[in-house]
Design a protein around this motif. Structure first.
Motif, short mmCIF file in Angstrom:
data_model
loop_
_atom_site.label_atom_id
_atom_site.label_comp_id
_atom_site.label_asym_id
_atom_site.label_seq_id
_atom_site.Cartn_x
_atom_site.Cartn_y
_atom_site.Cartn_z
N GLY A 174 0.82 -1.20 0.00
CA GLY A 174 0.00 0.00 0.00
C GLY A 174 0.86 1.25 0.00
O GLY A 174 2.04 1.23 -0.34
N LEU A 175 0.25 2.36 0.42
CA LEU A 175 0.97 3.63 0.45
C LEU A 175 2.17 3.58 1.38
O LEU A 175 3.25 4.05 1.04
CB LEU A 175 0.00 4.74 0.88
CG LEU A 175 0.59 6.13 1.06
CD1 LEU A 175 1.20 6.66 -0.22
CD2 LEU A 175 -0.49 7.10 1.58
N ALA A 176 1.99 3.00 2.58
CA ALA A 176 3.09 2.95 3.55
C ALA A 176 4.27 2.17 2.99
O ALA A 176 5.43 2.59 3.12
CB ALA A 176 2.61 2.33 4.86
N LEU A 210 1.18 7.63 4.91
CA LEU A 210 2.08 8.53 4.19
C LEU A 210 3.33 8.84 5.01
O LEU A 210 4.45 8.88 4.48
CB LEU A 210 1.34 9.82 3.85
CG LEU A 210 2.14 10.90 3.13
CD1 LEU A 210 2.41 10.48 1.69
CD2 LEU A 210 1.40 12.23 3.16
N ASN A 211 3.16 9.07 6.30
CA ASN A 211 4.27 9.46 7.17
C ASN A 211 4.92 8.29 7.89
O ASN A 211 6.12 8.31 8.18
CB ASN A 211 3.79 10.49 8.20
CG ASN A 211 3.27 11.76 7.54
OD1 ASN A 211 3.97 12.38 6.74
ND2 ASN A 211 2.05 12.15 7.87
N GLY A 212 4.12 7.27 8.21
CA GLY A 212 4.65 6.15 8.97
C GLY A 212 5.60 5.29 8.18
O GLY A 212 6.61 4.81 8.72
N ALA A 247 4.26 -0.40 10.34
CA ALA A 247 3.75 0.95 10.15
C ALA A 247 2.40 0.88 9.45
O ALA A 247 1.97 -0.17 8.98
CB ALA A 247 4.74 1.79 9.34
N GLY A 248 1.74 2.04 9.38
CA GLY A 248 0.46 2.13 8.71
C GLY A 248 -0.68 1.58 9.55
O GLY A 248 -0.62 1.56 10.79
N TYR A 258 8.35 8.66 16.22
CA TYR A 258 7.11 8.83 15.46
C TYR A 258 6.01 9.26 16.42
O TYR A 258 5.46 8.46 17.17
CB TYR A 258 6.74 7.53 14.75
CG TYR A 258 5.58 7.71 13.79
CD1 TYR A 258 5.76 8.43 12.61
CD2 TYR A 258 4.32 7.20 14.05
CE1 TYR A 258 4.72 8.63 11.71
CE2 TYR A 258 3.27 7.39 13.17
CZ TYR A 258 3.48 8.11 12.01
OH TYR A 258 2.44 8.30 11.13
N ASP A 259 5.69 10.53 16.39
CA ASP A 259 4.70 11.07 17.33
C ASP A 259 3.79 12.09 16.65
O ASP A 259 3.37 13.07 17.25
CB ASP A 259 5.39 11.71 18.53
CG ASP A 259 6.26 12.90 18.16
OD1 ASP A 259 6.49 13.11 16.94
OD2 ASP A 259 6.72 13.62 19.07
#
Length: 421
Positions: free
Chosen positions: A14-16, A312-314, A288-289, A329-330
């Motif tokens: 996926g995106l992650a 997107l960020n993770g 992630a994700g 990651y916060d």
């Protein structure tokens, strides 16, 4: 120490996963990057599936994270339509489910996402029962909505969450009749609470959607394999040509569980437990994700966030952590929606019972406002509706943990930027 002889494997396309692969190359990693995707489509973004693409306003190719040639050009070994059925943490290998091929990894990233929760009632095997999670689902549903609109057909939606409401809006734009069945007293009750859920109820009612709150589907009635009606636990029956199950998503943790990785309690969202560096209970495996349950000190909680911004960020954050970079990651949770002429962005986390009051800045009746969920004078979350370019200020308010003057918070003439000082 990361070197060219190392192999990083990413399970989940996926995106992650795609953004993690992109970040590894951008950060200078020259080893093998193997990206394994159980779908035959190249990695894509999910928001268009219930928004622009479903409405026919965006082309199919617009959903993909990268053009197909990008993967070969960046030496990403992309395996489409492949599943991983086993992780051997001792040997540090993953096994392909189709042919048993073993691939060794130095670092492994699990971005296996989530899957739609299923209705456990009679009739779900009928041809007109749908879910929306994957591109293939959206392609099928797009055709269904077009047909329903042409034939004045009826769509029953189980669930008044984000997917249920976005599909309801799309269905009405196609001209279909829509009935939404929801056990809670308002739409989006678990996210927005009763105060703001009614804003979305009224929006949809104005566009012809019928809601039935406080009830559950108990049976989908059909004939010759096709849907005819949907029944609820209060004895009512609603005509239906198609039914969408939009009752949430469950993290795809089976692979991680079988490997003995720590899994969060379902009461807290489930998911693979990770630390602030997105490391699982095995330091060589990250997650992630949608599938990851991560700690966020800002709310003194462990969260699993199923939205686009988290993927997107993770993914990139996990990639940097795999490379040994210093990562915490916060990020403040963020999501958005578009329904009819309403556009909304939400930042923060304020489930029902966690806040003292909801403060409105602007005109909720005109659907041009910002709502703040506040506890002891501190902003936990903010939602801007048809008010733009304020996300950064809202997130700064949340991060500051500052006590704010409620009168100033509700006054559109008082700059948001000054309230966090």
């Amino acid at each position: 120490m990361v070197d060219a002889d190392q192999t990083f494997v990413i399970v989940g396309g996926g995106l992650a996963g795609a953004k993690a692969a992109e970040t590894l190359r951008a950060e200078g990693f020259s080893g093998r990057v193997i990206l394994i995707c159980d779908e035959r489509d190249h990695p894509y973004e999910r928001p268009p599936l219930s928004k622009g693409y479903l409405l026919g306003k965006e082309e199919r190719d617009s959903v993909f994270v990268h053009e197909p040639a990008w993967y070969a050009r960046n030496d990403i070994e992309l395996h489409l339509g492949q599943t991983v059925d086993r992780i051997d943490r001792t040997a540090k290998t993953v096994r392909f489910g189709d042919d048993g091929t073993l691939v060794r990894y130095d670092k492994l990233l699990l971005v296996t996402g989530a899957e739609p929760r299923r209705l456990d009632i009679p009739g779900t095997d009928l041809a007109g029962v749908h879910h929306l999670r994957r591109l293939a689902h959206a392609e099928r549903l797009k055709g269904v909505l077009h047909h329903l609109g042409q034939e004045n057909g009826h769509l029953v939606i189980a669930g008044a969450g984000w997917i249920g409401l976005e599909v309801a809006a799309a269905a009405r734009e196609y001209g279909a009749e829509v009935t939404v069945i929801e056990p809670a007293p308002t739409p989006l009750h678990g996210v927005l609470g009763p105060e703001l859920g009614n804003v979305f109820a009224e929006l949809h009612r104005e566009h012809g959607v019928r809601f039935h709150f406080g009830v559950r589907l108990t049976e989908i009635v059909g004939q010759d394999g096709m849907v005819l009606a949907a029944r609820t636990d209060d004895g009512e029956e609603y005509p239906a040509h198609d039914v969408l199950a939009a009752i949430g998503a469950a993290p795809r943790t089976a692979l991680a569980e079988a490997a003995g990785l720590e899994i969060a309690d379902r009461a807290h969202g489930g998911g693979i437990v990770v630390d602030e560096r997105l490391r699982t209970s095995d330091p060589d495996i990250h997650a992630a994700g949608d599938v990851a349950s991560f700690p966020i000190g800002l709310f003194d909680a462990r969260l699993r966030v199923e939205h686009w911004a988290n993927a997107l960020n993770g993914g990139p954050a996990a990639a940097r952590a795999m490379l040994g970079r210093e990562v915490v990651y916060d990020r403040v949770p963020y999501f958005f929606t578009d329904q009819y002429d309403l556009g909304m962005e939400y930042s923060g986390w304020a489930p029902p019972g966690s806040y003292d009051e909801v403060v409105i800045r602007g005109d909720a009746g005109k659907r041009e406002f910002i709502a703040f969920w506040v506890r002891e004078g501190r902003v936990l979350a903010g939602m801007n509706v048809n008010v733009w370019d304020v996300t950064e200020q809202i997130q700064n308010l949340i991060r500051s943990r500052a006590r704010v003057n409620i009168e100033a918070l509700s006054d559109p003439h008082v700059p948001l930027a000054g309230l966090a000082s």
